[in-house]
Design an enzyme around this catalytic site. Sequence first.
Site, PDB file in Angstrom:
ATOM      1  N   MET A 278     -11.523   5.051  -3.867  1.00  0.00           N
ATOM      2  CA  MET A 278     -12.461   5.322  -2.780  1.00  0.00           C
ATOM      3  C   MET A 278     -13.028   6.716  -3.029  1.00  0.00           C
ATOM      4  O   MET A 278     -12.696   7.696  -2.361  1.00  0.00           O
ATOM      5  CB  MET A 278     -11.743   5.250  -1.417  1.00  0.00           C
TER       6      MET A 278
ATOM      7  N   SER B 240       0.838  -1.199   0.000  1.00  0.00           N
ATOM      8  CA  SER B 240       0.000   0.000   0.000  1.00  0.00           C
ATOM      9  C   SER B 240       0.876   1.254   0.000  1.00  0.00           C
ATOM     10  O   SER B 240       1.447   1.630   1.022  1.00  0.00           O
ATOM     11  CB  SER B 240      -0.902  -0.005   1.242  1.00  0.00           C
TER      12      SER B 240
ATOM     13  N   HIS C 148      -0.237  -1.032  -4.611  1.00  0.00           N
ATOM     14  CA  HIS C 148      -1.605  -0.618  -4.255  1.00  0.00           C
ATOM     15  C   HIS C 148      -1.647   0.896  -4.094  1.00  0.00           C
ATOM     16  O   HIS C 148      -0.935   1.470  -3.254  1.00  0.00           O
ATOM     17  CB  HIS C 148      -2.013  -1.301  -2.947  1.00  0.00           C
TER      18      HIS C 148
ATOM     19  N   ASP D  17      -4.002   3.970  -3.242  1.00  0.00           N
ATOM     20  CA  ASP D  17      -5.288   4.400  -2.675  1.00  0.00           C
ATOM     21  C   ASP D  17      -5.626   5.808  -3.137  1.00  0.00           C
ATOM     22  O   ASP D  17      -4.863   6.746  -2.888  1.00  0.00           O
ATOM     23  CB  ASP D  17      -5.223   4.360  -1.143  1.00  0.00           C
TER      24      ASP D  17
ATOM     25  N   HIS E 109      -7.043   1.571  -6.155  1.00  0.00           N
ATOM     26  CA  HIS E 109      -8.230   1.400  -5.290  1.00  0.00           C
ATOM     27  C   HIS E 109      -8.945   2.739  -5.211  1.00  0.00           C
ATOM     28  O   HIS E 109      -8.494   3.651  -4.509  1.00  0.00           O
ATOM     29  CB  HIS E 109      -7.747   0.930  -3.921  1.00  0.00           C
TER      30      HIS E 109
ATOM     31  N   MET F 216      -8.430   8.721  -2.784  1.00  0.00           N
ATOM     32  CA  MET F 216      -9.545   9.115  -1.912  1.00  0.00           C
ATOM     33  C   MET F 216      -9.990  10.543  -2.252  1.00  0.00           C
ATOM     34  O   MET F 216      -9.159  11.400  -2.532  1.00  0.00           O
ATOM     35  CB  MET F 216      -9.098   9.059  -0.449  1.00  0.00           C
TER      36      MET F 216
ATOM     37  N   ASP G 194      -7.924  -5.844   2.164  1.00  0.00           N
ATOM     38  CA  ASP G 194      -7.295  -4.537   2.321  1.00  0.00           C
ATOM     39  C   ASP G 194      -7.582  -3.991   3.716  1.00  0.00           C
ATOM     40  O   ASP G 194      -8.723  -3.797   4.092  1.00  0.00           O
ATOM     41  CB  ASP G 194      -7.875  -3.591   1.255  1.00  0.00           C
TER      42      ASP G 194
ATOM     43  N   MET H 234     -12.765  -5.056   2.345  1.00  0.00           N
ATOM     44  CA  MET H 234     -12.145  -4.123   3.288  1.00  0.00           C
ATOM     45  C   MET H 234     -12.219  -4.722   4.685  1.00  0.00           C
ATOM     46  O   MET H 234     -13.299  -5.030   5.187  1.00  0.00           O
ATOM     47  CB  MET H 234     -12.856  -2.770   3.263  1.00  0.00           C
TER      48      MET H 234
END
Length: 221
Positions: free
Chosen positions: A68, A8, A33, A35, A66, A37, A176, A137
């Site tokens: 979000m 991550s 990974h 993220d 990913h 957001m 995750d 998650m």
Amino acid sequence: MKMRISPSMMCADIGKIREVIKALENEDAEYLHIDIMDGLFVPNFTLGTDYCRQIRKMTDIPLDIHLMVEKPEDKLHWFEFGRGDIVSVHAESTAHLHKAVSYIKEQGADAFVALNPATRFGAVEYVLDEIEGVTVMAVNPGFAGQKMIPSTLTKIRKLRAYLDEKGFENIEIEVDGNVSFENAAKMKKAGASIFVAGSSSVFGNDISVEDGMKKLRAALE
Ligand code: DX5
Ligand code: ZN
């Protein structure tokens, strides 16, 4: 099924990013990974489109993006991704999950649907023919350093059984959140095969990236 590790990158030391990527290449990390957001779907901002472009210039390791974000179907085209990459969108973040998944597939990437801890996995029932994976998650999304919600282990186990019963043995489960060395073995036993490794393991305070990867691989054997 081969166990794969997706470190991550929100947990990686930005000041040493080239060293970190070199170490992950040396340890054959299967994905990075990333993220993303938006401060709406989750109460945090992290990495973005330019970060993905910069990382892509530094390494050939495939990305595991990913999202979000609210309404991902309106934002997917802001990103560059293709064959070998994973892109996950949250079932809770859109009224147009099939449209979002179809776009990811059209770009040649693997489409994953991410589920928050309390979301029933029936949410993926009508896209099972389209997707390559489901991301469970194990924490409420948005922040690193949280503790696994125990019920998510049961959820992984039940989801694996659900997918196998329906003939979707090929659909993988990514997990995750708080994938610690101890939790990873339990998550594997429950049916996960892709592990998002953050501050709980590979990017822990008291371990090098190389040793964290080695220790996590050993925990997943
Ligand atoms: C949570 C993020 C993570 C992860 C970070 O929203 O998606 O990537 O939690 O790793 P940990 O949980 O080990 O700090
Ligand atoms: Zn994530």
